[in-house]
Each structure stands twice: as structure tokens, then as C-alpha cells.
Motif scaffolding. Structure first.
Motif, PDB file in Angstrom:
ATOM      1  N   LYS A 150      35.830 -69.927 -52.640  1.00 25.28           N
ATOM      2  CA  LYS A 150      35.712 -70.720 -51.398  1.00 25.28           C
ATOM      3  C   LYS A 150      36.778 -71.817 -51.318  1.00 25.28           C
ATOM      4  CE  LYS A 150      32.037 -73.900 -52.975  1.00 25.28           C
ATOM      5  NZ  LYS A 150      32.812 -74.273 -54.147  1.00 25.28           N
ATOM      6  N   ASP A 151      37.344 -72.213 -52.470  1.00 28.94           N
ATOM      7  CA  ASP A 151      38.418 -73.212 -52.449  1.00 28.94           C
ATOM      8  C   ASP A 151      39.802 -72.571 -52.401  1.00 28.94           C
ATOM      9  OD1 ASP A 151      36.567 -75.329 -52.730  1.00 28.94           O
ATOM     10  OD2 ASP A 151      36.383 -74.842 -54.866  1.00 28.94           O
ATOM     11  N   GLY A 152      39.839 -71.266 -52.265  1.00 25.71           N
ATOM     12  CA  GLY A 152      41.131 -70.584 -52.221  1.00 25.71           C
ATOM     13  C   GLY A 152      41.730 -70.359 -53.598  1.00 25.71           C
ATOM     14  N   GLU A 153      40.941 -70.623 -54.637  1.00 23.32           N
ATOM     15  CA  GLU A 153      41.426 -70.415 -56.018  1.00 23.32           C
ATOM     16  C   GLU A 153      41.026 -69.017 -56.476  1.00 23.32           C
ATOM     17  OE1 GLU A 153      43.236 -72.508 -57.851  1.00 23.32           O
ATOM     18  OE2 GLU A 153      43.285 -73.865 -56.140  1.00 23.32           O
ATOM     19  N   PRO A 154      41.810 -68.432 -57.412  1.00 19.19           N
ATOM     20  CA  PRO A 154      41.449 -67.095 -57.886  1.00 19.19           C
ATOM     21  C   PRO A 154      40.063 -67.068 -58.515  1.00 19.19           C
ATOM     22  CG  PRO A 154      43.465 -67.888 -58.974  1.00 19.19           C
ATOM     23  CD  PRO A 154      43.030 -68.961 -58.045  1.00 19.19           C
ATOM     24  N   ASP A 155      39.303 -66.034 -58.200  1.00 22.40           N
ATOM     25  CA  ASP A 155      37.985 -65.854 -58.801  1.00 22.40           C
ATOM     26  C   ASP A 155      38.188 -65.007 -60.067  1.00 22.40           C
ATOM     27  OD1 ASP A 155      35.440 -65.108 -59.494  1.00 22.40           O
ATOM     28  OD2 ASP A 155      34.771 -64.807 -57.423  1.00 22.40           O
ATOM     29  N   TYR A 156      38.518 -65.691 -61.158  1.00 22.74           N
ATOM     30  CA  TYR A 156      38.903 -64.990 -62.395  1.00 22.74           C
ATOM     31  C   TYR A 156      37.833 -64.015 -62.865  1.00 22.74           C
ATOM     32  CZ  TYR A 156      43.092 -67.787 -63.140  1.00 22.74           C
ATOM     33  OH  TYR A 156      44.324 -68.341 -63.010  1.00 22.74           O
ATOM     34  N   PHE A 157      36.577 -64.436 -62.763  1.00 21.86           N
ATOM     35  CA  PHE A 157      35.481 -63.606 -63.256  1.00 21.86           C
ATOM     36  C   PHE A 157      35.442 -62.280 -62.485  1.00 21.86           C
ATOM     37  CE2 PHE A 157      31.075 -62.192 -63.302  1.00 21.86           C
ATOM     38  CZ  PHE A 157      30.842 -62.153 -64.673  1.00 21.86           C
ATOM     39  N   TYR A 158      35.495 -62.396 -61.165  1.00 20.33           N
ATOM     40  CA  TYR A 158      35.441 -61.211 -60.296  1.00 20.33           C
ATOM     41  C   TYR A 158      36.647 -60.298 -60.556  1.00 20.33           C
ATOM     42  CZ  TYR A 158      35.106 -58.478 -55.989  1.00 20.33           C
ATOM     43  OH  TYR A 158      35.008 -57.444 -55.082  1.00 20.33           O
ATOM     44  N   ILE A 159      37.818 -60.927 -60.655  1.00 14.73           N
ATOM     45  CA  ILE A 159      39.053 -60.136 -60.836  1.00 14.73           C
ATOM     46  C   ILE A 159      38.965 -59.354 -62.154  1.00 14.73           C
ATOM     47  CG2 ILE A 159      41.577 -60.242 -61.109  1.00 14.73           C
ATOM     48  CD1 ILE A 159      41.461 -62.921 -59.485  1.00 14.73           C
ATOM     49  N   LYS A 160      38.559 -60.054 -63.212  1.00 18.39           N
ATOM     50  CA  LYS A 160      38.523 -59.407 -64.528  1.00 18.39           C
ATOM     51  C   LYS A 160      37.485 -58.285 -64.562  1.00 18.39           C
ATOM     52  CE  LYS A 160      38.030 -60.115 -69.452  1.00 18.39           C
ATOM     53  NZ  LYS A 160      38.858 -58.913 -69.651  1.00 18.39           N
ATOM     54  N   GLU A 161      36.291 -58.616 -64.066  1.00 19.80           N
ATOM     55  CA  GLU A 161      35.223 -57.630 -64.130  1.00 19.80           C
ATOM     56  C   GLU A 161      35.603 -56.353 -63.380  1.00 19.80           C
ATOM     57  OE1 GLU A 161      30.668 -58.675 -64.237  1.00 19.80           O
ATOM     58  OE2 GLU A 161      31.346 -58.389 -62.190  1.00 19.80           O
ATOM     59  N   ASN A 162      36.162 -56.531 -62.189  1.00 15.70           N
ATOM     60  CA  ASN A 162      36.478 -55.355 -61.373  1.00 15.70           C
ATOM     61  C   ASN A 162      37.685 -54.593 -61.888  1.00 15.70           C
ATOM     62  OD1 ASN A 162      34.600 -55.065 -58.927  1.00 15.70           O
ATOM     63  ND2 ASN A 162      34.876 -57.263 -59.237  1.00 15.70           N
ATOM     64  N   LEU A 163      38.689 -55.330 -62.345  1.00 13.91           N
ATOM     65  CA  LEU A 163      39.880 -54.662 -62.869  1.00 13.91           C
ATOM     66  C   LEU A 163      39.527 -53.879 -64.137  1.00 13.91           C
ATOM     67  CD1 LEU A 163      42.781 -54.349 -62.096  1.00 13.91           C
ATOM     68  CD2 LEU A 163      43.324 -56.445 -63.322  1.00 13.91           C
ATOM     69  N   ASP A 164      38.752 -54.501 -65.027  1.00 16.25           N
ATOM     70  CA  ASP A 164      38.326 -53.810 -66.250  1.00 16.25           C
ATOM     71  C   ASP A 164      37.568 -52.526 -65.907  1.00 16.25           C
ATOM     72  OD1 ASP A 164      39.413 -55.550 -68.034  1.00 16.25           O
ATOM     73  OD2 ASP A 164      37.582 -56.719 -68.385  1.00 16.25           O
ATOM     74  N   ARG A 165      36.662 -52.648 -64.951  1.00 15.01           N
ATOM     75  CA  ARG A 165      35.853 -51.476 -64.578  1.00 15.01           C
ATOM     76  C   ARG A 165      36.740 -50.361 -64.015  1.00 15.01           C
ATOM     77  NH1 ARG A 165      34.537 -50.251 -59.837  1.00 15.01           N
ATOM     78  NH2 ARG A 165      34.809 -52.331 -58.990  1.00 15.01           N
ATOM     79  N   ILE A 166      37.629 -50.736 -63.086  1.00 20.40           N
ATOM     80  CA  ILE A 166      38.470 -49.706 -62.453  1.00 20.40           C
ATOM     81  C   ILE A 166      39.379 -49.046 -63.497  1.00 20.40           C
ATOM     82  CG2 ILE A 166      40.273 -49.311 -60.730  1.00 20.40           C
ATOM     83  CD1 ILE A 166      39.138 -51.806 -59.216  1.00 20.40           C
ATOM     84  N   LEU A 167      39.949 -49.854 -64.397  1.00 19.00           N
ATOM     85  CA  LEU A 167      40.868 -49.290 -65.396  1.00 19.00           C
ATOM     86  C   LEU A 167      40.114 -48.396 -66.379  1.00 19.00           C
ATOM     87  CD1 LEU A 167      43.207 -52.348 -66.161  1.00 19.00           C
ATOM     88  CD2 LEU A 167      43.710 -50.355 -64.736  1.00 19.00           C
ATOM     89  N   SER A 168      38.869 -48.783 -66.689  1.00 16.58           N
ATOM     90  CA  SER A 168      38.126 -47.981 -67.671  1.00 16.58           C
ATOM     91  C   SER A 168      37.720 -46.627 -67.082  1.00 16.58           C
ATOM     92  CB  SER A 168      36.897 -48.744 -68.154  1.00 16.58           C
ATOM     93  OG  SER A 168      35.952 -48.781 -67.108  1.00 16.58           O
ATOM     94  N   GLU A 169      37.656 -46.556 -65.737  1.00 18.76           N
ATOM     95  CA  GLU A 169      37.286 -45.284 -65.101  1.00 18.76           C
ATOM     96  C   GLU A 169      38.441 -44.286 -65.126  1.00 18.76           C
ATOM     97  OE1 GLU A 169      36.054 -46.658 -61.265  1.00 18.76           O
ATOM     98  OE2 GLU A 169      34.118 -47.361 -62.024  1.00 18.76           O
ATOM     99  N   GLU A 170      39.666 -44.803 -65.317  1.00 19.79           N
ATOM    100  CA  GLU A 170      40.849 -43.940 -65.273  1.00 19.79           C
ATOM    101  C   GLU A 170      41.372 -43.743 -66.695  1.00 19.79           C
ATOM    102  OE1 GLU A 170      42.563 -42.223 -62.818  1.00 19.79           O
ATOM    103  OE2 GLU A 170      43.613 -41.552 -64.625  1.00 19.79           O
ATOM    104  N   THR A 171      41.205 -42.550 -67.222  1.00 20.83           N
ATOM    105  CA  THR A 171      41.622 -42.343 -68.617  1.00 20.83           C
ATOM    106  C   THR A 171      42.807 -41.395 -68.737  1.00 20.83           C
ATOM    107  OG1 THR A 171      39.893 -40.699 -68.688  1.00 20.83           O
ATOM    108  CG2 THR A 171      39.387 -42.823 -69.716  1.00 20.83           C
ATOM    109  N   GLU A 172      43.141 -40.705 -67.641  1.00 15.99           N
ATOM    110  CA  GLU A 172      44.145 -39.647 -67.750  1.00 15.99           C
ATOM    111  C   GLU A 172      45.579 -40.169 -67.665  1.00 15.99           C
ATOM    112  OE1 GLU A 172      44.538 -35.504 -65.607  1.00 15.99           O
ATOM    113  OE2 GLU A 172      42.527 -36.351 -65.437  1.00 15.99           O
ATOM    114  N   HIS A 173      45.821 -41.135 -66.783  1.00 14.54           N
ATOM    115  CA  HIS A 173      47.210 -41.573 -66.555  1.00 14.54           C
ATOM    116  C   HIS A 173      47.374 -43.045 -66.918  1.00 14.54           C
ATOM    117  CE1 HIS A 173      47.581 -37.748 -64.728  1.00 14.54           C
ATOM    118  NE2 HIS A 173      46.752 -38.046 -63.742  1.00 14.54           N
TER     119      HIS A 173
END
Ligand code: ADP
Ligand code: ASP
Ligand code: MG
Length: 436
Positions: A150-173
Motif C-alpha cells: 500500500k506504500d508502493g514498496e515491494p512486497d518481498y514476502f509475496y514476491i518470494k513466495e510466488n516466485l519460489d512456487r512458480i519456479l518449483s513447478e518448472e523442472t524441465e527448462h
């Protein structure tokens, strides 16, 4: 995992995109962050300004002009009819989306959605090109993980959680393509990390993944010791510390977005600046190590306003500075430089949006003088071991330039001076010729 960010010129033409495809291929895991093609975000800004002014026909003309540029690029980029037609469908869908906002009421929500199209198009074009060339890559939509609070600052928790999840789903490339600059805000709407913000995207990704390195690839061979747009014979630096780079980026060195330093510094992720046009050049390494002595580099920032508050009551008084600073706090206006004397204080701001209100509040505490169109010149280096000599050299080099303020001792690695904007180039040149 390495994070490599390529700026507007690095994807600025079909030829550059083809070179980039060669450059990014290795066996290691990489996330490639792309900006919009050079000139596109400026064109989109122009279109949004026309839409705000309800100059809809003119906006339509600009949209068509930009669309035609992309049609030509599609034709040059892809070899096969299959990919030319895929590319053209892509352009049609993005430009139809933009046109959708013409002749409707226009707000910042729509503005942000339009500004995001440059990065969405460049990444999709690159992804298709890799695919046409037989290179496997994974498309990683930034809008699925990059988010501000809400202050325009990066939401580190959200970014990390989602990026980790998306990357873990992709194992081939192991080659991922994502957009710089764009994100979602706290309401889930399309937003962005401000102009030049693709560097910030790369740094945020590098930070949450604790990458081994973040690389910022651009059109110059590293962080130069002075602004190459105004000074000749500037040289790339081999090494800078995060603190030194932060001062220079904040005070105008356009090569890095000022916000992009902190995320990497906090996780000790080194940042390397590299030249797409000459990939074998060493570039500049930015890390927590402080290497080298004396004066290293100079940068300048325009559009600065100096405010002087003079008060007889300041003499022997305490609490005066607190009252002055409170005014800036109320109007959420950061102060950059401060100098004081017993009867007055001068400070600078670069955000004038509340200048009138600030001026009238400050007038309660003394007489207020305002000088606009000033430039801060920031000289960075190690000023502890060679402090006496360095300050003398800086001020000596500027002997013919009127100095409005001088700030020294605020940190170990910075001397800043305030000059009239019209003296900026002369000041940068004088410093360059006498210090380096
Ligand atoms: P990109 O589009 O790749 O993000 P930018 O235009 O934002 O590239 O940044 C690179 C430009 O920054 C260079 O072409 C150069 O003109 C400018 N620049 C300003 N100060 C410096 C500096 N100290 N060192 C290197 N480049 C600088
Ligand atoms: N395309 C965006 C801009 O021009 C972000 C970036 O290039 O870093 O500001
Ligand atoms: Mg940039």
C-alpha cells in the motif's frame, strides 16, 4: 540462478533481439528480465497524455504509428510464416487492448495498464523468437509474482513466495523470460516500479532468490566515472561498493535505477554492469567490498530546489531544526542536502509538488528564500584516508563555478555541491579534467 536484465537498447531492434538470443544461452539457470524496446515506453506515455487531454484522434494516430513500427519489426525478426503470423497476432491483441481505452474516461488505472504493454510485447516477441530458433525457454509473467504494497514498496514476502512456487513447478527448462518494470499493486491492479524500473525488477528477483549475481546489461561498458552524456573521455570503473553506487545512482547516474541497489546490498548479491554491444568487456562489479582510495566518480541530478530558512530565533535555540523538518515530513517530501549556519538553514528537495504549502508553513519560523533549477553534483570516493586532499581538489576544480551549498562529512564517501543548473555541465567537465 543468475538474473540478467537487458534494457531498452539491448532489445531495441530485431537485430539486437537476435544477438540477445545468442547471448543468453548457457547451461546455467537464468532469469532474463527485459525492458520494453527503446522508445516504446516514451511513446506509450505520450499516448496516455493525449488520452488524459481527450485528444482521442491524435492518440489513435500515435497508436497506429507505434503499431506499424511493431509490424515491421515482426516481419524482420521471424523467418517463418508461422512465427510472422504468431507475432502479428500478438501485436494485434496488444494494440486492440490499447485502443480499447480511447474515447472512454481515462484514469491512472488505464494509464498503468497502457504503460505495461511495452514490456509485455518485448518479452513475448523474444520468447517466440527463441522458440522459432529451437531454444526452450519458460515465459514467467511478472504480473503473477511482482507486487507492491500500500506504500508502493515491494512486497518481498509475496514476491518470494510466488516466485519460489512458480519456479518449483518448472523442472524441465532453465531459461526464464520475464518483464521488468511492471507489477501489481496492493489491489491487484496493473502498476509499475517507475521509469527505469526494470533494473529494480532484476534486483528484487535477485534479492528474494539470493542469486549468485544480478547482471544489468545496457549500451555502455559499465559504470563510468562521470556522466558520458555531458563529459568526454569518461571511463568505466572496475569496481564500486553498494554505498558508492547508491549515492551515484540517486544523484543522477542514469545507468542504474536508484532503488535497485538496496535489495541486492541487503542480501549481498553482487551486481555486474555489462555492455550488450561488447559482451566480453569486464564491466563494473558492485559489491559490499570497498576497493580503492580517493575520488572515484561524479554524478549530477537536475531539477533541485534549494530552500533557505533564516531566523533570528535560531540563535542559541534548540528545537528549530525539528520544526523545520516536521514541515517536510507532513508533506512527505524528502530532503537531499542540508547545510546550516547559526542563523539559517539551507536544504534541497527534488519534489516540488507541495512547494507552496511548504513555503507558507516554513514562513512561520523565519524568512524563506527559494531557488529553483539547481543541480546537485555528487562526488563519490573514499574520503576518509585522503580526506584533506580530496576536499581541496574538489573545491579547487570548481573555483570558477558559483557554489550555492557544500555538503561534506555526511558519509565517508560523498562530497556534494549545489550549483545553478546552467553551470552543471561546466562543473562536471571541470571536475573531470582536474580530478581524473
Ligand atoms: P537501459 O535502457 O539499458 O536501462 P539507460 O539509458 O537507462 O539504459 O542507462 C544507460 C545510459 O546511462 C548510458 O547510455 C549513459 O548515457 C547513461 N549514464 C549516465 N551516467 C552514467 C554513468 N555514470 N555511467 C554509465 N552510463 C551513464
Ligand atoms: N520501459 C521502462 C522505461 O522506459 C522501464 C525500463 O526501461 O527500465 O522506463
Ligand atoms: Mg535504465
Amino acid at each position: 540462478m543468475r538474473v540478467l536484465k537487458f534494457g531498452g537498447t539491448s532489445v531495441g531492434s530485431p537485430e539486437r533481439i537476435k544477438n540477445l538470443a545468442q547471448l543468453v544461452q548457457t547451461d546455467e539457470s537464468r532469469i532474463i528480465v527485459l525492458s520494453a524496446m527503446a522508445g516504446t515506453t516514451n511513446a506509450l506515455v505520450e499516448i496516455t497524455e493525449l488520452l488524459y487531454q481527450e485528444q482521442n484522434d491524435l492518440a489513435n494516430e500515435k497508436i497506429t504509428e507505434l503499431e506499424q513500427q511493431y509490424r515491421d519489426r515482426i516481419d524482420d525478426l521471424y523467418a517463418s510464416e508461422e512465427y510472422k503470423s504468431k507475432g502479428n497476432e500478438l501485436i494485434t491483441s496488444h494494440f486492440n487492448y490499447i485502443r480499447n481505452f480511447v474515447f472512454r474516461s481515462f484514469t491512472t488505472l488505464q494509464e498503468k495498464a497502457i504503460l505495461a504493454q511495452g514490456e509485455l510485447i518485448s518479452t513475448a516477441m523474444f520468447h517466440y523468437y527463441l522458440s522459432e530458433s529451437g531454444v526452450n525457454s519458460v515465459f514467467l509473467p511478472a504480473l503473477n509474482f511482482m507486487r507492491i504494497d500500500k506504500d508502493g514498496e515491494p512486497d518481498y514476502f509475496y514476491i518470494k513466495e510466488n516466485l519460489d512456487r512458480i519456479l518449483s513447478e518448472e523442472t524441465e527448462h532453465n531459461l526464464y523470460i520475464t518483464q521488468g518494470f511492471i507489477c501489481r499493486n496492493v489491489y491487484g491492479e496493473i502498476d509499475n516500479l517507475k521509469r527505469g524500473g526494470s533494473d529494480y525488477t532484476a534486483s528484487l528477483i535477485g534479492s528474494v532468490l539470493q542469486s549468485e549475481e544480478v547482471q544489468i546489461w545496457t549500451d555502455i561498458d559499465g559504470f563510468h566515472n562521470n556522466d558520458p552524456r555531458y563529459v568526454e573521455n569518461t571511463k568505466a570503473l572496475e569496481q564500486l561498493s553498494f554505498d558508492e553506487a547508491a549515492e551515484l545512482a540517486y544523484f543522477g547516474a542514469k545507468i542504474m535505477h536508484p532503488s535497485s541497489i538496496m535489495p541486492c546490498k541487503s542480501q549481498s548479491v553482487p551486481v555486474r554492469l555489462k555492455n550488450t554491444l561488447s559482451p566480453t568487456d569486464a564491466g563494473t562489479l558492485i559489491s559490499n567490498d570497498l576497493v580503492g582510495k580517493g575520488i572515484k566518480a561524479i554524478a549530477a541530478k537536475d531539477g533541485i530546489t534549494a530552500i533557505k530558512i533564516k531566523s533570528g530565533r535560531m540563535l542559541l535555540a534548540y528545537g528549530f531544526l525539528r520544526k523545520v523538518f516536521e514541515v517536510f515530513e507532513i508533506y512527505k517530501t524528502p530532503i537531499d542536502m542540508i547545510t546550516t549556519s547559526e542563523v539559517a538553514v539551507s536544504l534541497t528537495i527534488d519534489d516540488n509538488s507541495n512547494l507552496k504549502e511548504i513555503e507558507s508553513e516554513l514562513a512561520k519560523y523565519g524568512s524563506v528564500e527559494i531557488d529553483q533549477n539547481q543541480s546537485i553534483i555528487c562526488i563519490v570516493g573514499d574520503f576518509i584516508s585522503e580526506s584533506a586532499g580530496s576536499a581541496k581538489k574538489v573545491l579547487g576544480a570548481l573555483e570558477n563555478i558559483p557554489l550555492r551549498m557544500i555538503s561534506y562529512g555526511g558519509s565517508k564517501h560523498n562530497i556534494s555541491v549545489l550549483v545553478n543548473q546552467e553551470d552543471k555541465i561546466a562543473a562536471l567537465q571541470a571536475l573531470s579534467s582536474q580530478l581524473f
